[in-house]
Design an enzyme around this catalytic site. Structure first.
Site, PDB file in Angstrom:
ATOM      1  N   GLU A 170      19.899   2.404  16.077  1.00  0.00           N
ATOM      2  CA  GLU A 170      19.837   2.757  17.613  1.00  0.00           C
ATOM      3  C   GLU A 170      20.495   1.966  18.524  1.00  0.00           C
ATOM      4  O   GLU A 170      20.057   1.349  19.108  1.00  0.00           O
ATOM      5  CB  GLU A 170      18.201   2.916  18.006  1.00  0.00           C
ATOM      6  CG  GLU A 170      17.557   4.045  17.319  1.00  0.00           C
ATOM      7  CD  GLU A 170      15.983   4.257  17.657  1.00  0.00           C
ATOM      8  OE1 GLU A 170      15.598   3.257  18.298  1.00  0.00           O
ATOM      9  OE2 GLU A 170      15.630   5.364  17.597  1.00  0.00           O
TER      10      GLU A 170
ATOM     11  N   GLU B  92      14.969  10.348  12.499  1.00  0.00           N
ATOM     12  CA  GLU B  92      13.621  10.098  12.576  1.00  0.00           C
ATOM     13  C   GLU B  92      12.862  11.379  13.362  1.00  0.00           C
ATOM     14  O   GLU B  92      13.081  11.353  14.588  1.00  0.00           O
ATOM     15  CB  GLU B  92      13.352   8.831  13.282  1.00  0.00           C
ATOM     16  CG  GLU B  92      14.053   7.685  12.703  1.00  0.00           C
ATOM     17  CD  GLU B  92      13.910   6.207  13.576  1.00  0.00           C
ATOM     18  OE1 GLU B  92      13.210   6.185  14.556  1.00  0.00           O
ATOM     19  OE2 GLU B  92      14.708   5.330  13.363  1.00  0.00           O
TER      20      GLU B  92
HETATM   21  C1  GAL Z   1      12.631   4.447  16.808  1.00  0.00           C
HETATM   22  C2  GAL Z   1      13.309   3.104  15.937  1.00  0.00           C
HETATM   23  C3  GAL Z   1      12.427   2.985  14.473  1.00  0.00           C
HETATM   24  C4  GAL Z   1      11.140   2.847  14.984  1.00  0.00           C
HETATM   25  C5  GAL Z   1      10.489   4.069  15.734  1.00  0.00           C
HETATM   26  C6  GAL Z   1       9.112   4.087  16.485  1.00  0.00           C
HETATM   27  O1  GAL Z   1      13.374   4.046  17.961  1.00  0.00           O
HETATM   28  O2  GAL Z   1      14.581   3.605  15.258  1.00  0.00           O
HETATM   29  O3  GAL Z   1      12.814   1.700  14.043  1.00  0.00           O
HETATM   30  O4  GAL Z   1      10.971   1.901  15.954  1.00  0.00           O
HETATM   31  O5  GAL Z   1      11.484   4.181  17.001  1.00  0.00           O
HETATM   32  O6  GAL Z   1       9.142   2.981  17.519  1.00  0.00           O
END
Ligand code: GAL
Length: 681
Positions: A151, A315
């Site tokens: 990110e 994710e």
């Molecule tokens: C995303 C990130 C993850 C985790 C998730 C929940 O932004 O890539 O590592 O932090 O959010 O906060």
């Protein structure tokens, strides 16, 4: 960019942190993931110290053991470069790698993304860890792809370290060649800002009035994006030397101040996105008046699709949001994990990986829930994921099919960044973007974002019957010429107020407005004003339909024999003045509207231009449901998504096949709360 993730079907996966758990749990975890239909894990994005615990000392055995186990179990692995979290030994020894805030205070070790992209020391150390990781792990048969960093620009998207200032000077020297040219472009004669040495130039700093030179700011955003793109390419070039044939390079976005078109073109095979629609229910920001809530993620997914027509979700929400300090949101309700997964697929995802397998028991993210809670016991969310896997297995034919849209919203990064730094621009831009999106959603109009950049061709624009370029404030000759070609070839282009009043330096043009768009629009802007706050809503009449001309008004006059007035203002001191001009241009039509687009106004445009409810002959459905369409070589897939807890009443106007049950459905059909249907046409 490559079209498909490994070219095979729709895959599900999950993010896993082997370093957070006893090694004795790994085998059981992998077995359970596979049993639930999750065939890919992403690992390693924050694990620098496991590979280089001290400078120059490398230990590969931890991930070697994990990869061997993955191979034995038949689990595919996406390996990450760990550069989002430099280790403590690194930042302590080389503090110049740290980012800084605008006042120059260093952003310290203890959270994440605390580095800057431009430190040559950090670049050297990153190249080194990427080289070591890729040369060691890329050949492993369990590895199928690589994620760069994690990110870019998340949490912090501005950079004020000394390395950034030095790199900014180089960026500007390359761009302008001479200080005279920079002084011209930045208009430094205003308020005596003239530079006489390159070393007098800095990234934006705290100034009196808290305003920095707007032209400097525009270049600064371009510079941040350039820094990210160069940092990504530096890593991708190393990985490419070692990656096996067919393995992909990706990154998980999307955040501000990055030109993802360039990032994708230069460094990625496919772009992925981290989709957390539960933010729509975040305790501190939830508003019952916001009818889009989690549905807004469809807009984000459309942004990803503008880079990779078939993309991945690295994710995908599977549990409640929450750091221990912020972002609290409820656990997804029964059906919502399915809804959000299919939302991603409906918009073009061919890979969906959940965040995360087990919820972390410690650290800032101990409330950011994964599929499993802390104990790892069987639960409702895992059962729902299992059910999703069954559904995905039955929809493999969809992979590779393309999102189908006849309407586009045109964007470009110069205008995005200008609207961030310029309040006059920002007010109209944010207002119209929100309302155009909502109008498309509510009238069930699938749309794409279309980025105007050098690589866009007339051919790619011609697939759209209608393009909205709501406030192309900054125009250049190439972009305008392309839009002219699009309209001349038969397209319909809708422009809103404030079009064309700036050049690429962000200077206001001395021409008659809308500047470069004058010829195409057949319009002359004779006067302009913010909508006076004491005026209420300024309205215009378009053939008997009252439309609001919100936020800002250009007072128009038609120019030339092909231009005609379609609507006139009916309020304020300019009642009777043209508010909407249509110019017939070649085979197409350009519309110039004097206001920003209110929700109802945007709906009227969609309706009058004949693109509202394009699937209305197949289905009618309430506003609360979204439709999305993917078109494959053999069939067209119509997705219906219900974002509300209440059931929705659908009316199928002809018999269509339900992809999951293979049954024909027709007539009145009830879609349960948070329910999803996929029909094959
Ligand atoms: C995303 C990130 C993850 C985790 C998730 C929940 O932004 O890539 O590592 O932090 O959010 O906060």
């Amino acid at each position: 960019m490559r079209k498909l993730i490994n070219g095979k079907g729709i895959d599900l996966g999950v993010c896993y942190y082997p370093e957070h758990w006893e090694e004795s749990l790994w085998a059981e975890d992998l077995d359970r993931m596979l049993e639930a239909g999750l065939g890919t894990v992403r690992i390693g994005e924050f694990a620098w110290s496991l590979i280089e615990p001290r400078e120059g000392e490398y230990t590969y055995d931890f991930f070697d053991r994990f990869l061997e186990l993955a191979l034995e179990k038949g689990m595919r692995v996406i390996f990450c470069t760990p550069t989002a979290t430099p280790p403590a030994w690194l930042t302590e020894k080389y503090p110049e790698v740290l980012n800084a805030d605008m006042e120059g205070n260093l952003i310290r070790h203890g959270s994440r993304r605390h580095y800057n992209y431009n430190s040559s020391v950090y670049q050297r150390l990153c190249c080194n860890i990427v080289e070591k990781s890729a040369s060691h792990y890329a050949k492993h048969p369990a590895v199928v792809g690589w994620q760069l960093d994690n990110e870019f620009n998340c949490e912090r998207d501005t950079f004020y370290s000394e390395s950034d200032t030095e790199a900014f000077r180089c960026f500007l020297q390359e761009k302008y060649g001479t200080l005279d040219e920079l002084n011209r472009a930045w208009g430094t004669v205003f308020w005596n800002q003239t530079y006489t040495e390159w070393t007098e130039i800095y990234v934006p700093r705290k100034t009196n009035t808290n305003s920095n030179n707007p032209h400097q700011m525009l270049d600064y955003y371009r510079f941040i994006s350039d820094s990210v793109c160069r940092f990504a390419k530096m890593q991708a070039d190393i990985i490419r030397k070692y990656a096996k044939e067919g393995d992909f390079i990706t990154h998980n976005g999307m955040f501000a101040n990055i030109d993802y078109q360039r990032l994708g073109r230069e460094s990625l095979d496919v772009l992925m996105y981290d989709s957390y629609p539960d933010f729509g229910y975040e305790l501190d920001t939830y508003s019952p008046a916001d009818i889009m809530r989690d549905r807004k993620w469809s807009r984000n997914l459309s942004e990803v699709r503008a880079v990779s027509p078939n993309f991945g979700i690295m994710e995908q929400q599977s549990g409640a949001n929450g750091w221990n300090t912020r972002m609290e949101a409820p656990t997804p309700r029964p059906g919502q994990i399915t809804l959000w997964t299919i939302q991603s697929i409906a918009h073009g995802a061919d890979f969906v990986s959940y965040f995360r397998w087990r919820t972390a028991r410690f650290g800032t993210e101990m409330y950011w829930h994964g599929i499993l809670d802390y104990s790892g016991r069987e639960n409702r969310r895992l059962r729902e994921v299992r059910e999703i896997s069954r559904k995905i297995a039955a929809m493999q034919e969809i992979s590779g099919s393309k999102y189908d849209a006849k309407v586009g919203i045109v964007k470009d990064y110069d205008n995005i960044w200008d609207s961030q730094l310029d309040r006059w621009h920002g007010r109209v831009e944010h207002f119209s973007q929100k309302n155009l999106f909502e109008a498309m959603e509510l009238l069930h109009v699938p749309f794409d974002f279309v980025y105007l950049e050098n690589h866009v061709t007339l051919e790619s624009l011609r697939q759209y019957e209608v393009l909205f370029y709501p406030h192309g404030v900054i125009l250049d000759r190439e972009r305008t010429a392309l839009l002219e070609e699009y309209v001349a070839a038969g397209g319909k282009l809708v422009m809103g107020c404030r079009t064309g009043y700036k050049d690429m330096d962000g200077h206001c043009v001395a021409d008659f407005l809308p500047g470069l768009a004058a010829k195409l629009s057949g319009t002359d802007v004779q006067e302009y004003t913010f909508v006076p706050p004491d005026e209420g809503r300024v309205m215009a009449d378009w053939d008997g339909v009252a439309i609001e001309a919100a936020v800002f008004n250009d007072l128009l006059a038609p120019v030339g024999e092909n231009a005609e007035v379609l609507a006139r203002y009916t309020s304020s001191y300019y009642a009777g003045t043209p508010a909407l001009v249509r110019n017939r241009f070649g085979k197409g039509e350009a519309y110039y509207f004097g206001g920003a687009f209110a929700l109802d106004t945007a709906k009227v445009f969609l309706d009058k231009l004949g693109v509202a409810d394009p699937w209305g002959d197949v289905i009618s459905l309430p506003e609360s449901c979204e439709i999305a369409v993917r078109r494959g070589a053999e069939a067209t897939y119509l997705f219906v998504l219900n974002y509300l807890a209440q059931p929705a009443q659908l009316l199928l106007k002809r018999a269509v096949k339900n992809l999951w049950t293979a049954a024909e459905e027709t007539g009145e059909v009830v879609l349960e709360g948070y329910g999803v249907k996929v029909y094959v046409l």
